[in-house]
Design an enzyme around this catalytic site. Structure first.
Site, short mmCIF file in Angstrom:
data_model
loop_
_atom_site.label_atom_id
_atom_site.label_comp_id
_atom_site.label_asym_id
_atom_site.label_seq_id
_atom_site.Cartn_x
_atom_site.Cartn_y
_atom_site.Cartn_z
N ASP A 189 24.12 -5.88 1.89
CA ASP A 189 23.35 -7.01 2.44
C ASP A 189 24.26 -8.03 3.14
O ASP A 189 25.45 -8.09 2.87
CB ASP A 189 22.61 -7.73 1.32
N HIS A 246 17.03 -8.30 6.74
CA HIS A 246 17.27 -9.22 5.62
C HIS A 246 16.92 -10.67 6.03
O HIS A 246 17.37 -11.62 5.40
CB HIS A 246 18.73 -9.13 5.19
N HIS A 268 18.86 -15.78 6.18
CA HIS A 268 18.86 -15.77 4.70
C HIS A 268 17.97 -16.83 4.07
O HIS A 268 18.21 -17.27 2.94
CB HIS A 268 20.29 -15.90 4.15
N HIS A 282 27.47 -6.47 -1.04
CA HIS A 282 27.42 -7.40 0.09
C HIS A 282 28.66 -7.28 0.97
O HIS A 282 29.78 -7.26 0.45
CB HIS A 282 27.28 -8.85 -0.43
#
Length: 223
Positions: free
Chosen positions: A37, A88, A92, A185
């Site tokens: 991510d 995603h 964020h 990540h």
């Protein structure tokens, strides 16, 4: 304080409540999905790609539109190497805090950045992982209405707080099983360790006869 031990409990509690999400693959099949991510990152993602290529591992990346906008060449390199791509959000923001129109716009904007950078058809990227794993039933209903596929996780080693690659690997090995979706990540939070984590983790999982597949392959196996 580490919340890593709580994530397996959350997974077991939430998976039956929200079956429209992809939480894991088939537990009878020795396949796992390695997912990343918050990227792409101009330094961390290329380092990670070297490790994935070294072991011929296919992974899945859930990208922030803003990061793709800043690093389109790296996004293209990930796609060229054959990895699966997902959304995603653009920057964020937590999906439940967005209005319906803002939620749809952050997905469309991210989709545009990815498809432009990777020269894909406009609707080629449909998988969505909510930032921080936060969603509501209404969020899921909207994603379904807009023909997106919500993707969650089953192994969360909390790498974004940077406990060290060895600790992250140990946490994964304690939890991994058939069908696991592992979330790491490669962005600004946690990405500095991601290549070293992959370098340690992948050969250990290969030695246990796990086979790495994409998120799309897990969806296909479920259907």
């Amino acid at each position: 304080m580490s919340f890593a031990p709580a994530y397996p409990l959350l997974h077991r509690a939430l998976k039956p409540l929200f079956p429209s999400c992809l939480w894991s693959g088939n537990d009878a099949d020795r396949t796992i999905a390695l997912t990343f991510d918050d990227g792409p990152h101009p330094r961390y993602t290329p380092q990670l790609l070297e490790q994935l290529e070294r072991y011929s591992v296919t992974a899945s990346f859930f990208w922030l539109g803003a990061c793709v906008h800043r690093s389109p060449a790296i996004a293209r390199a990930v796609h060229t190497q054959g990895h699966w791509l997902g959304l995603h959000g653009y920057d964020h923001q937590s999906f439940p805090l967005l209005s319906e129109s803002a939620l749809r716009q952050t997905l469309i904007d991210t989709q545009v950045e990815i498809t432009r950078a990777c020269q894909l058809p406009p609707t080629a990227v449909r998988d969505v992982r909510p930032p921080n794993g936060l969603f509501t039933p209404h969020t899921l209903a909207l994603l379904q209405q807009w023909e997106y596929r919500p993707v969650m996780w089953s192994v969360v080693p909390e790498d974004w707080v940077r406990p060290g690659a060895t600790t992250v690997v140990q946490r994964i090995l304690q939890q991994v099983k058939n069908g696991s979706i592992i979330v790491l990540h490669d962005g600004y939070h946690g990405g500095a360790d991601v290549a070293e984590t992959a370098a340690q983790l992948i050969p250990l999982l290969l030695a246990q006869n796990y086979r790495f597949v994409s998120i799309n392959q897990l969806w296909q196996g479920r259907s």
